[in-house]
Design an enzyme around this catalytic site. Structure first.
Site, short mmCIF file in Angstrom:
data_model
loop_
_atom_site.label_atom_id
_atom_site.label_comp_id
_atom_site.label_asym_id
_atom_site.label_seq_id
_atom_site.Cartn_x
_atom_site.Cartn_y
_atom_site.Cartn_z
N LYS A 56 14.09 20.86 2.32
CA LYS A 56 13.35 20.05 3.29
C LYS A 56 11.90 20.55 3.26
O LYS A 56 11.33 20.96 4.28
CB LYS A 56 14.01 20.21 4.68
CG LYS A 56 13.51 19.29 5.75
CD LYS A 56 13.84 17.83 5.54
CE LYS A 56 13.21 16.96 6.62
NZ LYS A 56 13.23 15.53 6.29
N TYR A 77 22.77 30.58 8.87
CA TYR A 77 24.04 31.02 9.43
C TYR A 77 24.07 32.53 9.66
O TYR A 77 24.90 33.04 10.40
CB TYR A 77 25.22 30.62 8.52
CG TYR A 77 25.49 29.12 8.49
CD1 TYR A 77 24.75 28.24 9.26
CD2 TYR A 77 26.49 28.60 7.69
CE1 TYR A 77 24.99 26.87 9.21
CE2 TYR A 77 26.73 27.23 7.64
CZ TYR A 77 25.98 26.38 8.41
OH TYR A 77 26.23 25.02 8.37
N ASP A 96 26.51 22.98 3.34
CA ASP A 96 27.69 22.81 4.19
C ASP A 96 27.87 21.32 4.50
O ASP A 96 28.96 20.75 4.36
CB ASP A 96 27.46 23.62 5.48
CG ASP A 96 28.70 23.71 6.34
OD1 ASP A 96 29.75 23.22 5.91
OD2 ASP A 96 28.62 24.27 7.45
N ASP A 100 30.56 18.39 2.36
CA ASP A 100 31.59 17.61 3.07
C ASP A 100 31.35 16.12 2.91
O ASP A 100 32.29 15.33 2.77
CB ASP A 100 31.64 17.98 4.56
CG ASP A 100 32.54 19.18 4.81
OD1 ASP A 100 33.01 19.77 3.82
OD2 ASP A 100 32.77 19.53 5.98
N ASP A 110 17.39 14.78 3.36
CA ASP A 110 17.72 13.49 3.99
C ASP A 110 17.89 12.41 2.93
O ASP A 110 18.83 11.60 2.99
CB ASP A 110 16.67 13.07 5.04
CG ASP A 110 15.24 13.39 4.62
OD1 ASP A 110 15.05 14.10 3.62
OD2 ASP A 110 14.30 12.91 5.28
#
Ligand code: NAD
Length: 367
Positions: free
Chosen positions: A192, A142, A248, A252, A224
């Site tokens: 990852k 980000y 992020d 959620d 994943d």
């Protein structure tokens, strides 16, 4: 008598209602142990723009920096939707987080047995879930540079940069491990690493850091797989430590296990004062109607006690009072099902019921 300095930034919409109620609970919980809170309130977000032409004044930021912790409601609303850039209410939030250097975002996800039916998952899968997601907040893709979009070549392209310095990983890992010590002592670091160079570096750094830390069990999981495991068997997790982008998305996803946005607290922590706020926004559709669920903000005050004021017992008392209130059947509209054992309440009455429940929480003899 212990004394702490708090800044409250109720913000806009339901932010003002939930902060007012939550502050009453926090003050009451502290007074049981002879702890005094000195509170300064400042307009923030849209309300600050209306009064001062900016969503966060320098005075507000300075007061936050000088405080022990900041309790925030929510910002934004249609009235300010036409604003752009630094005038926008959420720019005030970004500035506050950046000036306070809060690099770790804590999102607890706790499913209360009484609300297990509110989730789209089966009650037996989610009942008793108690996860803390620790997300790196100020680095990664980000903020990484360079970032570019080039549309003036025959085959236009665009890219972002996921860069992590060792120091950035170590400091957030330290927060996650410290939190795990106070919980079940397990950290699952999510990356990852099978594909991304920056994830392999993340994993190596966390492994090296863990070597210097005893009493915490470290596990690694690919992002994943973690996304699947959160739905398949969420009770396996204690603390999840992850980067900005993965956190992020996963936070959620995990939030939805609880079924209601009105129940989710958060903390943003660095090496100075932390910022504590509900996950929800200013909910203009119900603002000013005494309908907002204050429990997310009340639970945020428990986090404030735990992580900024080092008042673990007060934090537990507040959490126990929330449990007691739910167990007694009190519900705001967002979590009300119409069952005979439930009583529909407004925002302020819910806060009063939490205050009642707090009276019934026993103080430990050693406190
Ligand atoms: P929202 O979270 O404000 O509302 C989404 C839905 O959830 C609405 O139907 C609302 O009524 C309901 N809801 C939210 N909190 C609730 C509570 N405590 N009790 C009961 N119901 C609740 O998200 P939105 O509608 O997308 O955004 C509204 C405004 O809030 C926008 O201006 C947005 O930019 C802002 N926002 C601010 C923050 C923040 O301050 N951190 C976060 C998200 C959105």
């Amino acid at each position: 008598m212990k004394k702490f300095q708090l800044v409250t930034l109720p913000g806009d919409g339901i932010g003002t209602e939930v902060v007012e109620g939550a502050l009453k609970v926090l003050k009451d919980a502290c007074s049981r142990y002879d702890i005094k809170l000195e509170v300064q309130e400042f307009p923030f977000g849209g309300r600050s723009f209306d009064q001062h032409g900016t969503p966060a004044t320098d005075d507000t930021i300075e007061a936050c920096k000088a405080s022990d912790a900041v309790l925030l409601g929510a910002v934004g609303g249609e009235k300010w939707d036409h604003l752009t850039g630094a005038d926008r209410p959420e720019s005030g939030l970004l500035r506050l987080r950046s000036e306070l250097g809060v690099f770790a975002n804590f999102r607890p996800v706790r499913v209360y047995p009484e609300l297990a039916h509110a989730s789209t998952l089966k009650p037996e899968v989610i009942s008793g879930v108690d996860i803390l997601i620790v997300r790196e907040l100020t680095g990664g893709i980000y903020f990484g540079k360079p970032r570019e979009t080039n549309r003036s070549v025959p085959d236009p392209y665009s890219f972002d940069t996921m860069r992590y310095h060792k120091s950035e990983i170590v400091r957030v890992a330290e927060k996650a491990f410290e939190a795990a010590i106070r919980r079940d002592g397990r950290v699952c670091s999510v990356d990852k690493a099978n594909v991304l160079e920056s994830s392999r570096f993340w994993r190596d750094t966390v492994v090296e850091f863990a070597g210097s830390y005893s009493g915490v069990e470290l596990q690694h999981m690919l992002v994943d797989n973690c996304a699947m495991q959160l739905i398949r068997h969420p009770k396996q997790f204690d603390v999840i430590l992850t980067s900005n982008l993965f956190g992020d998305i996963l936070s959620d996803e995990a939030a939805m296990l609880t079924g209601s946005i009105g129940m989710l607290p958060s903390a943003s922590i660095g090496n100075g004062p932390g910022v504590y706020e509900p996950v929800h926004g200013s909910a203009p559709d119900i603002a000013g109607q005494d309908k907002a669920n204050p429990l997310a903000t009340i639970a945020s005050t428990a986090l404030l006690c735990r992580y900024s004021l080092n008042l673990e017992q007060v934090a537990r008392d507040i959490e126990q009072a929330i449990e007691g209130t739910l167990a007694a059947g009190y519900r705001t509209g967002d979590i009300y099902t119409g069952d005979d054992k439930e009583t529909l309440t407004g925002t302020m009455e819910m806060c009063d019921r939490v205050l009642d429940a707090l009276e019934n929480v026993e103080k430990p003899e050693t406190a």
